[in-house]
Design a protein around this motif. Structure first.
Motif, PDB file in Angstrom:
ATOM      1  N   MET A  26     -55.514  53.456 -12.707  1.00  0.00           N
ATOM      2  CA  MET A  26     -55.244  54.533 -11.774  1.00  0.00           C
ATOM      3  C   MET A  26     -55.675  55.848 -12.429  1.00  0.00           C
ATOM      4  SD  MET A  26     -52.691  54.628  -9.067  1.00  0.00           S
ATOM      5  CE  MET A  26     -51.880  55.931  -8.269  1.00  0.00           C
ATOM      6  N   GLY A  27     -56.664  56.508 -11.843  1.00  0.00           N
ATOM      7  CA  GLY A  27     -57.212  57.734 -12.413  1.00  0.00           C
ATOM      8  C   GLY A  27     -56.548  58.981 -11.873  1.00  0.00           C
ATOM      9  N   ALA A  28     -56.874  60.066 -12.495  1.00  0.00           N
ATOM     10  CA  ALA A  28     -56.330  61.354 -12.086  1.00  0.00           C
ATOM     11  C   ALA A  28     -57.095  61.889 -10.880  1.00  0.00           C
ATOM     12  CB  ALA A  28     -56.416  62.342 -13.235  1.00  0.00           C
ATOM     13  N   ASP A  29     -56.479  62.802 -10.160  1.00  0.00           N
ATOM     14  CA  ASP A  29     -57.108  63.439  -9.013  1.00  0.00           C
ATOM     15  C   ASP A  29     -57.883  64.661  -9.501  1.00  0.00           C
ATOM     16  OD1 ASP A  29     -57.863  64.231  -6.520  1.00  0.00           O
ATOM     17  OD2 ASP A  29     -55.890  64.952  -5.919  1.00  0.00           O
ATOM     18  N   TRP A  30     -59.210  64.577  -9.496  1.00  0.00           N
ATOM     19  CA  TRP A  30     -60.056  65.641 -10.016  1.00  0.00           C
ATOM     20  C   TRP A  30     -60.476  66.634  -8.940  1.00  0.00           C
ATOM     21  CZ3 TRP A  30     -61.242  66.590 -15.028  1.00  0.00           C
ATOM     22  CH2 TRP A  30     -60.866  65.617 -15.947  1.00  0.00           C
ATOM     23  N   GLY A  31     -60.151  66.398  -7.692  1.00  0.00           N
ATOM     24  CA  GLY A  31     -60.559  67.270  -6.598  1.00  0.00           C
ATOM     25  C   GLY A  31     -60.142  68.722  -6.767  1.00  0.00           C
ATOM     26  N   PRO A  32     -58.852  68.988  -7.009  1.00  0.00           N
ATOM     27  CA  PRO A  32     -58.438  70.379  -7.191  1.00  0.00           C
ATOM     28  C   PRO A  32     -59.093  71.073  -8.384  1.00  0.00           C
ATOM     29  CG  PRO A  32     -56.536  68.994  -6.755  1.00  0.00           C
ATOM     30  CD  PRO A  32     -57.705  68.082  -6.936  1.00  0.00           C
ATOM     31  N   ILE A  33     -59.364  70.325  -9.442  1.00  0.00           N
ATOM     32  CA  ILE A  33     -59.983  70.915 -10.630  1.00  0.00           C
ATOM     33  C   ILE A  33     -61.435  71.287 -10.346  1.00  0.00           C
ATOM     34  CG2 ILE A  33     -60.662  70.468 -13.015  1.00  0.00           C
ATOM     35  CD1 ILE A  33     -58.186  68.570 -13.113  1.00  0.00           C
ATOM     36  N   ILE A  57     -58.966  80.238   0.089  1.00  0.00           N
ATOM     37  CA  ILE A  57     -59.902  79.117   0.178  1.00  0.00           C
ATOM     38  C   ILE A  57     -59.353  77.891  -0.556  1.00  0.00           C
ATOM     39  CG2 ILE A  57     -62.208  78.309  -0.450  1.00  0.00           C
ATOM     40  CD1 ILE A  57     -63.216  81.121   0.083  1.00  0.00           C
ATOM     41  N   MET A  58     -58.733  78.095  -1.710  1.00  0.00           N
ATOM     42  CA  MET A  58     -58.125  76.973  -2.448  1.00  0.00           C
ATOM     43  C   MET A  58     -57.044  76.311  -1.609  1.00  0.00           C
ATOM     44  SD  MET A  58     -59.046  75.986  -5.489  1.00  0.00           S
ATOM     45  CE  MET A  58     -57.569  75.296  -6.172  1.00  0.00           C
ATOM     46  N   ILE A  78     -54.836  71.873   0.247  1.00  0.00           N
ATOM     47  CA  ILE A  78     -53.637  71.462   0.985  1.00  0.00           C
ATOM     48  C   ILE A  78     -53.971  71.057   2.420  1.00  0.00           C
ATOM     49  CG2 ILE A  78     -51.411  72.251   1.867  1.00  0.00           C
ATOM     50  CD1 ILE A  78     -51.178  73.952  -0.674  1.00  0.00           C
ATOM     51  N   ALA A  79     -54.687  71.916   3.139  1.00  0.00           N
ATOM     52  CA  ALA A  79     -54.925  71.636   4.557  1.00  0.00           C
ATOM     53  C   ALA A  79     -55.926  70.503   4.754  1.00  0.00           C
ATOM     54  CB  ALA A  79     -55.406  72.906   5.259  1.00  0.00           C
ATOM     55  N   ILE A  80     -57.047  70.538   4.053  1.00  0.00           N
ATOM     56  CA  ILE A  80     -58.067  69.501   4.214  1.00  0.00           C
ATOM     57  C   ILE A  80     -57.757  68.294   3.342  1.00  0.00           C
ATOM     58  CG2 ILE A  80     -60.521  68.978   3.909  1.00  0.00           C
ATOM     59  CD1 ILE A  80     -61.126  71.841   4.676  1.00  0.00           C
ATOM     60  N   GLY A  81     -57.223  68.541   2.148  1.00  0.00           N
ATOM     61  CA  GLY A  81     -56.832  67.441   1.259  1.00  0.00           C
ATOM     62  C   GLY A  81     -57.984  66.819   0.511  1.00  0.00           C
TER      63      GLY A  81
END
Length: 70
Positions: A1-8, A55-56, A61-64
């Motif tokens: 199980m990997g980390a969520d890199w999207g926000p970074i 934009i963040m 949060i909204a688009i995910g």
């Protein structure tokens, strides 16, 4: 199980693109907007920070946006 890199990834890309004076600056010293002038001011830093947070929030949060490397 990997980390969520999207926000970074989104945060780094937006930080680079929204740096005041790099691509554009709102408000500029003379006009409302200037492009590629490589200067900055305190008010433009505040405006760009507000744009960055908005934009963040929309993208994370909204688009995910999620990016998982396995």
């Amino acid at each position: 199980m990997g980390a969520d890199w999207g926000p970074i990834i989104v945060a780094v890309a937006l930080f680079i693109l929204l740096s005041p004076g790099l691509l554009f600056q709102i408000p500029a010293r003379i006009r409302f907007a200037e492009f590629g002038n490589m200067t900055t001011s305190g008010i433009s830093i505040l405006v760009h920070a507000i744009i960055y947070v908005c934009i963040m929030t929309i993208l994370i949060i909204a688009i995910g946006i999620h990016v998982h490397f396995t």
